[in-house]
Design a protein around this motif. Structure first.
Motif, short mmCIF file in Angstrom:
data_model
loop_
_atom_site.label_atom_id
_atom_site.label_comp_id
_atom_site.label_asym_id
_atom_site.label_seq_id
_atom_site.Cartn_x
_atom_site.Cartn_y
_atom_site.Cartn_z
N ASP A 62 1.19 5.43 -11.36
CA ASP A 62 2.57 5.91 -11.29
C ASP A 62 2.91 6.35 -9.88
O ASP A 62 4.00 6.07 -9.38
N ALA A 63 1.97 7.03 -9.24
CA ALA A 63 2.21 7.52 -7.88
C ALA A 63 2.43 6.34 -6.94
O ALA A 63 3.28 6.38 -6.05
N THR A 69 -6.44 16.97 -5.03
CA THR A 69 -6.61 15.53 -5.05
C THR A 69 -5.29 14.85 -5.36
O THR A 69 -4.43 15.41 -6.01
N CYS A 70 -5.18 13.65 -4.90
CA CYS A 70 -3.92 12.93 -5.06
C CYS A 70 -4.03 11.84 -6.11
O CYS A 70 -3.06 11.19 -6.44
N VAL A 71 -5.22 11.59 -6.58
CA VAL A 71 -5.39 10.42 -7.42
C VAL A 71 -6.14 10.75 -8.70
O VAL A 71 -6.93 11.67 -8.76
N ASN A 72 -5.83 10.05 -9.74
CA ASN A 72 -6.70 9.85 -10.89
C ASN A 72 -6.03 8.96 -11.91
O ASN A 72 -4.92 9.19 -12.34
N GLY A 73 -6.72 7.90 -12.27
CA GLY A 73 -6.32 6.99 -13.34
C GLY A 73 -4.86 6.57 -13.31
O GLY A 73 -4.34 6.14 -12.29
N ASP A 77 0.82 -1.21 0.00
CA ASP A 77 0.00 0.00 0.00
C ASP A 77 0.85 1.25 0.00
O ASP A 77 1.88 1.33 0.67
N ALA A 78 0.40 2.23 -0.73
CA ALA A 78 1.11 3.49 -0.81
C ALA A 78 0.43 4.51 0.07
O ALA A 78 -0.65 4.98 -0.24
N PRO A 79 1.01 4.83 1.22
CA PRO A 79 0.34 5.72 2.16
C PRO A 79 0.44 7.19 1.79
O PRO A 79 -0.20 8.03 2.37
N ASP A 80 1.23 7.52 0.81
CA ASP A 80 1.52 8.93 0.57
C ASP A 80 1.87 9.12 -0.90
O ASP A 80 2.53 8.28 -1.49
N VAL A 81 1.41 10.19 -1.51
CA VAL A 81 1.80 10.48 -2.88
C VAL A 81 2.17 11.95 -2.99
O VAL A 81 1.95 12.72 -2.08
N ALA A 119 6.25 3.02 -3.90
CA ALA A 119 6.90 1.74 -3.58
C ALA A 119 8.42 1.90 -3.69
O ALA A 119 9.17 1.38 -2.85
N LEU A 120 8.87 2.65 -4.69
CA LEU A 120 10.30 2.93 -4.83
C LEU A 120 10.82 3.69 -3.61
O LEU A 120 11.90 3.42 -3.09
#
Lengths: 199, 152
Positions: B11-12, B2-6, A5-9, B17-18
């Motif tokens: 990629d985010a 917002t932090c998300v879309n499609g 899970d990615a908790p942060d972006v 994960a990286l």
């Protein structure tokens, strides 16, 4: 594969203003603010240094030089909000100087070489270890191994990109000496390569 | 915001994960963080900062071999410092001169500063300077300046 899970972006990243505020407090002599600043921006400096693939001894020196310079320039930097870019740029220039002088760079890499010593762990790693997250850790190691197979240019960008907290594009550009506009497309392309390596 | 879309979200997620992989496998060494924190204690507050004006390692003809001395020049408003650094085993030998030539007190900055007094022409030698970032604090008469940190 499954990625944990990615908790942060990126869009949710830490408030830039507070970095500027920490800097200003440190410039006025607040040692605690300086320590917080070191905690917040060290991963960025380290990522820039790592992206240049110096040998460990040189990487450590450049990291220290970068922070020593900031300490001496606390009262001279006019744009506190851009201290991250200042550090990234300073680290980059020191890396280039070391590379020009010696060409002592890591020719190839593997996880063993880059793995930290057991007694030199960050708090983050200690937390991860304590999570009893063997599965997660294995997944992250696979991500890292796939990253190591990418081209030099992709590794360079992604290594800075993966600083924590996520750096701004201005900071990335300063750390790599590239145009801000080139970051988005290269990021997309490199993450695409990485995804294909993982599937 | 917002932090998300499609696809952006994909990629985010991968980027994050990286990030977590880097925190696990290539974190900032804790010992380095401590050194950076310590830097606050020996920062220069009031002294003038002399900028690096010459570096034999800069430019295309740069060399840095065991037999090569690195030559550095620092310039302040009223005074400067010329250095010649050679490797001596695991440490360095630094031969320097304050410019314009004058009697001075010169200190190798760091956690445990080392002080030397120059001759009448501002010349000095410091042996066994440990590897790592290097900076000097110089007092020439009433003028005090420190040199920009360099990686040697």
């Amino acid at each position: 594969m499954t990625i944990p899970d990615a908790p942060d972006v990126r869009a949710c990243r830490v408030d830039i203003d507070s970095t500027g505020a920490l800097f200003q407090a440190a410039a006025k002599g607040d040692a605690a603010a300086w320590e917080a600043l070191v905690g917040r921006l060290s991963p960025l400096v380290w990522s820039v240094v790592r992206s240049h693939r110096l040998i460990d001894a040189d990487a450590h020196e450049v990291f220290q030089t970068t922070w020593f310079r900031l300490a001496d320039n606390l009262t001279r930097i006019k744009e506190p909000d851009k201290v991250g870019s200042w550090l990234a740029s300073t680290a980059r220039h020191e890396c280039l100087k070391v590379i020009r002088g010696s060409r002592r760079v890591v020719p190839t890499s593997d996880v063993d070489v880059l793995s930290p010593e057991a007694d030199d762990r960050s708090p983050e790693q200690a937390v991860l270890d304590a999570e009893e997250a063997a599965g997660q850790e294995a997944a992250l190691r696979r991500v890292w191994q796939a990253y190591e197979q990418l081209s030099d240019s992709c590794r360079r960008l992604l290594r800075v990109l993966m600083a924590s907290p996520p750096p701004s594009y201005a900071e990335i550009a300063a750390g790599l000496g590239i145009a801000i506009g080139s970051i988005g497309p290269t990021r997309g392309r490199c993450l695409g390569h990485l995804r294909r390596l993982l599937t | 915001m917002t932090c998300v879309n499609g696809d952006v979200n994909d990629d985010a997620e991968l980027e994050n994960a990286l990030r977590r992989a880097a925190e696990l496998l290539d974190p900032v060494p804790a010992s380095l963080m401590e050194v950076a924190v310590e830097a606050f204690r020996f920062r220069t507050v009031d002294a003038e900062l002399a900028a690096l004006t010459f570096d034999s390692m800069a430019g295309t003809a740069a060399v840095r071999g065991p037999a090569q001395a690195r030559v550095l020049g620092f310039g302040g408003q009223e005074a400067g410092l010329d250095l010649e650094i050679t490797a001596a085993g695991p440490s360095h030998r630094v031969v320097g001169q304050v410019t314009p030539p004058a009697h001075a007190v010169v200190e190798v900055r760091g956690d445990t500063p080392v002080s030397v007094t120059t001759d009448a022409l501002g010349r000095f030698i410091v042996d066994r300077v440990p590897p790592g970032p290097l900076s000097f604090r110089c007092r020439v008469g009433d003028v005090v300046f420190t040199t920009e940190w360099v990686t040697v």
